[in-house]
Design a protein around this motif. Structure first.
Motif, PDB file in Angstrom:
ATOM      1  N   TRP A 116       0.926  -0.945  -0.087  1.00 50.10           N
ATOM      2  CA  TRP A 116       0.559  -0.024   0.217  1.00 50.10           C
ATOM      3  C   TRP A 116       1.058   1.462   0.179  1.00 50.10           C
ATOM      4  CZ3 TRP A 116      -0.173   3.306   4.398  1.00 50.10           C
ATOM      5  CH2 TRP A 116      -1.265   4.763   4.480  1.00 50.10           C
ATOM      6  N   GLU A 117       1.909   1.121   1.313  1.00 47.58           N
ATOM      7  CA  GLU A 117       2.461   2.803   0.781  1.00 47.58           C
ATOM      8  C   GLU A 117       3.077   2.668   0.047  1.00 47.58           C
ATOM      9  OE1 GLU A 117       5.311   2.175   4.261  1.00 47.58           O
ATOM     10  OE2 GLU A 117       3.867   3.356   5.911  1.00 47.58           O
ATOM     11  N   LEU A 118       4.277   1.821  -1.459  1.00 44.32           N
ATOM     12  CA  LEU A 118       4.303   1.602  -2.535  1.00 44.32           C
ATOM     13  C   LEU A 118       3.404   2.500  -3.653  1.00 44.32           C
ATOM     14  CD1 LEU A 118       7.000   0.810  -4.453  1.00 44.32           C
ATOM     15  CD2 LEU A 118       6.252  -1.506  -4.437  1.00 44.32           C
ATOM     16  N   LEU A 119       2.472   1.361  -3.949  1.00 46.58           N
ATOM     17  CA  LEU A 119       1.040   1.729  -3.852  1.00 46.58           C
ATOM     18  C   LEU A 119       1.169   3.450  -4.029  1.00 46.58           C
ATOM     19  CD1 LEU A 119      -0.888  -0.483  -5.209  1.00 46.58           C
ATOM     20  CD2 LEU A 119       1.712  -0.244  -6.504  1.00 46.58           C
ATOM     21  N   ARG A 120       0.713   4.114  -3.437  1.00 47.89           N
ATOM     22  CA  ARG A 120       0.407   5.115  -2.064  1.00 47.89           C
ATOM     23  C   ARG A 120       1.829   6.575  -3.203  1.00 47.89           C
ATOM     24  NH1 ARG A 120       0.818   8.681   2.794  1.00 47.89           N
ATOM     25  NH2 ARG A 120       2.071   6.870   2.597  1.00 47.89           N
ATOM     26  N   GLU A 121       2.492   6.173  -2.628  1.00 55.21           N
ATOM     27  CA  GLU A 121       3.457   6.875  -2.824  1.00 55.21           C
ATOM     28  C   GLU A 121       4.283   7.362  -4.421  1.00 55.21           C
ATOM     29  OE1 GLU A 121       8.978   7.338  -2.531  1.00 55.21           O
ATOM     30  OE2 GLU A 121       7.575   6.467  -0.539  1.00 55.21           O
ATOM     31  N   THR A 122       3.853   5.598  -5.423  1.00 58.69           N
ATOM     32  CA  THR A 122       4.908   5.919  -6.202  1.00 58.69           C
ATOM     33  C   THR A 122       3.526   6.359  -7.208  1.00 58.69           C
ATOM     34  OG1 THR A 122       5.205   3.626  -6.679  1.00 58.69           O
ATOM     35  CG2 THR A 122       4.947   4.763  -8.601  1.00 58.69           C
ATOM     36  N   ARG A 123       1.784   6.267  -7.324  1.00 52.91           N
ATOM     37  CA  ARG A 123       0.614   7.315  -7.851  1.00 52.91           C
ATOM     38  C   ARG A 123       1.167   8.609  -7.328  1.00 52.91           C
ATOM     39  NH1 ARG A 123      -3.801   6.523  -3.932  1.00 52.91           N
ATOM     40  NH2 ARG A 123      -3.358   8.352  -3.147  1.00 52.91           N
ATOM     41  N   MET A 124       1.679   8.901  -5.888  1.00 50.33           N
ATOM     42  CA  MET A 124       1.633  10.679  -6.321  1.00 50.33           C
ATOM     43  C   MET A 124       2.701  11.160  -6.731  1.00 50.33           C
ATOM     44  SD  MET A 124       0.934  11.181  -2.007  1.00 50.33           S
ATOM     45  CE  MET A 124       2.332  11.608  -1.382  1.00 50.33           C
ATOM     46  N   ARG A 125       4.216  10.327  -7.202  1.00 54.09           N
ATOM     47  CA  ARG A 125       4.757  10.932  -7.574  1.00 54.09           C
ATOM     48  C   ARG A 125       4.779  10.763  -9.157  1.00 54.09           C
ATOM     49  NH1 ARG A 125       8.163   7.354  -6.968  1.00 54.09           N
ATOM     50  NH2 ARG A 125       8.480   6.166  -8.165  1.00 54.09           N
ATOM     51  N   VAL A 126       4.125   9.579  -9.616  1.00 55.15           N
ATOM     52  CA  VAL A 126       3.240  10.249 -10.887  1.00 55.15           C
ATOM     53  C   VAL A 126       2.326  11.227 -11.206  1.00 55.15           C
ATOM     54  CG1 VAL A 126       1.751   8.492 -12.727  1.00 55.15           C
ATOM     55  CG2 VAL A 126       3.419   7.561 -11.051  1.00 55.15           C
ATOM     56  N   GLN A 127       1.305  11.717 -10.755  1.00 52.21           N
ATOM     57  CA  GLN A 127       0.730  12.685 -10.445  1.00 52.21           C
ATOM     58  C   GLN A 127       0.766  13.884 -10.866  1.00 52.21           C
ATOM     59  OE1 GLN A 127      -1.874  11.849  -6.967  1.00 52.21           O
ATOM     60  NE2 GLN A 127      -3.476  10.599  -8.647  1.00 52.21           N
ATOM     61  N   ALA A 128       2.358  13.568  -9.388  1.00 51.73           N
ATOM     62  CA  ALA A 128       2.443  15.035  -9.819  1.00 51.73           C
ATOM     63  C   ALA A 128       3.994  15.468 -11.290  1.00 51.73           C
ATOM     64  CB  ALA A 128       3.983  14.962  -8.672  1.00 51.73           C
ATOM     65  N   THR A 129       4.117  14.567 -11.573  1.00 49.76           N
ATOM     66  CA  THR A 129       4.510  14.444 -12.547  1.00 49.76           C
ATOM     67  C   THR A 129       4.176  14.498 -14.454  1.00 49.76           C
ATOM     68  OG1 THR A 129       6.652  11.828 -12.339  1.00 49.76           O
ATOM     69  CG2 THR A 129       6.208  13.048 -14.885  1.00 49.76           C
ATOM     70  N   PHE A 130       2.699  14.808 -14.016  1.00 50.03           N
ATOM     71  CA  PHE A 130       1.616  14.947 -15.055  1.00 50.03           C
ATOM     72  C   PHE A 130       1.380  15.892 -14.825  1.00 50.03           C
ATOM     73  CE2 PHE A 130       0.419   9.942 -15.884  1.00 50.03           C
ATOM     74  CZ  PHE A 130       1.049   9.946 -17.200  1.00 50.03           C
ATOM     75  N   ALA A 131       0.826  16.096 -13.504  1.00 51.72           N
ATOM     76  CA  ALA A 131       1.026  17.461 -13.458  1.00 51.72           C
ATOM     77  C   ALA A 131       1.968  19.227 -13.672  1.00 51.72           C
ATOM     78  CB  ALA A 131       0.623  18.346 -11.804  1.00 51.72           C
ATOM     79  N   ALA A 132       2.983  18.595 -13.887  1.00 51.18           N
ATOM     80  CA  ALA A 132       4.013  19.195 -13.947  1.00 51.18           C
ATOM     81  C   ALA A 132       4.365  19.077 -16.092  1.00 51.18           C
ATOM     82  CB  ALA A 132       5.574  18.706 -13.374  1.00 51.18           C
ATOM     83  N   TYR A 133       3.893  18.268 -16.605  1.00 56.05           N
ATOM     84  CA  TYR A 133       3.784  17.908 -17.882  1.00 56.05           C
ATOM     85  C   TYR A 133       2.764  18.936 -18.451  1.00 56.05           C
ATOM     86  CZ  TYR A 133       7.686  14.542 -18.603  1.00 56.05           C
ATOM     87  OH  TYR A 133       8.830  13.803 -18.111  1.00 56.05           O
ATOM     88  N   GLU A 134       1.627  18.835 -17.722  1.00 51.98           N
ATOM     89  CA  GLU A 134       0.216  19.393 -18.536  1.00 51.98           C
ATOM     90  C   GLU A 134       0.465  20.927 -17.457  1.00 51.98           C
ATOM     91  OE1 GLU A 134      -3.245  19.590 -15.717  1.00 51.98           O
ATOM     92  OE2 GLU A 134      -3.383  17.635 -16.873  1.00 51.98           O
ATOM     93  N   ARG A 135       1.073  21.515 -16.983  1.00 52.94           N
ATOM     94  CA  ARG A 135       1.777  23.010 -16.825  1.00 52.94           C
ATOM     95  C   ARG A 135       2.764  23.612 -18.063  1.00 52.94           C
ATOM     96  NH1 ARG A 135       1.743  21.617 -11.245  1.00 52.94           N
ATOM     97  NH2 ARG A 135       3.931  21.529 -11.256  1.00 52.94           N
ATOM     98  N   ALA A 136       3.783  22.663 -18.236  1.00 48.49           N
ATOM     99  CA  ALA A 136       4.519  22.408 -19.266  1.00 48.49           C
ATOM    100  C   ALA A 136       3.534  22.475 -20.923  1.00 48.49           C
ATOM    101  CB  ALA A 136       5.457  22.028 -19.343  1.00 48.49           C
TER     102      ALA A 136
END
Length: 164
Positions: A116-136
């Motif tokens: 659960w901790e691995l999936l939660r941390e990975t999800r947050m990191r992927v969402q942050a990456t997508f948000a950065a790409y979306e802003r760019a």
């Protein structure tokens, strides 16, 4: 933080030390038959693999590798699981079965909390990456027009557009 770092360094050696403790504990404290030793010869490799799997899932988290420290949930669950393994190694009559059941339940809890901790941390990191790409990828808003007045004042007219 010291405790979390100590558990970080303890996880993989524990996969060797604790199964070995069961064999040493059987030799030192057990008055049983050879069948219990045969059971330990089957149990120890299974325990070794289970500890490697749980430790590997914890080490797969980026935050654990960067900080070289596990989370407090990991400390709690691994600590309790390791204590039950140590308790099992004393082979106290009547308590050995309880230690075994508790150890299995703690392994299951440790495994699923680590996943659960691995999936939660990975999800947050992927969402942050997508948000950065979306802003760019958003188009740039053109420069705002500036209107000058004769006495040197500047009036700025802002156009607000929500571009998505």
């Amino acid at each position: 933080m010291f405790i979390r770092k100590a558990f970080y360094w303890w996880l993989f050696p524990a996969a060797v030390v604790l199964p070995a403790w069961l064999l040493i504990g059987w030799a030192a404290f057990n008055q049983g038959s050879g069948w219990s030793f045969l059971g330990l010869l089957v149990l120890c490799p299974i325990l070794f693999v289970a500890m490697l799997v749980a430790s590997g899932i914890v080490m797969a988290r980026r935050s654990v590798r960067e900080r070289r420290a596990v989370s407090w949930w990991d400390v709690l669950l691994f600590g309790l699981w390791h204590l039950t393994i140590i308790g099992f190694g004393f082979f106290v009559p009547g308590a050995t079965g309880w230690f075994a059941v508790l150890g299995i339940m703690l392994f299951v809890a440790t495994f699923w909390v680590a996943v659960w901790e691995l999936l939660r941390e990975t999800r947050m990191r992927v969402q942050a990456t997508f948000a950065a790409y979306e802003r760019a990828a958003r188009p740039q808003v053109p420069a705002e027009p500036v209107v000058t007045v004769d006495d040197g004042e500047y009036i700025v007219i802002e156009e607000r557009r929500d571009v998505r």
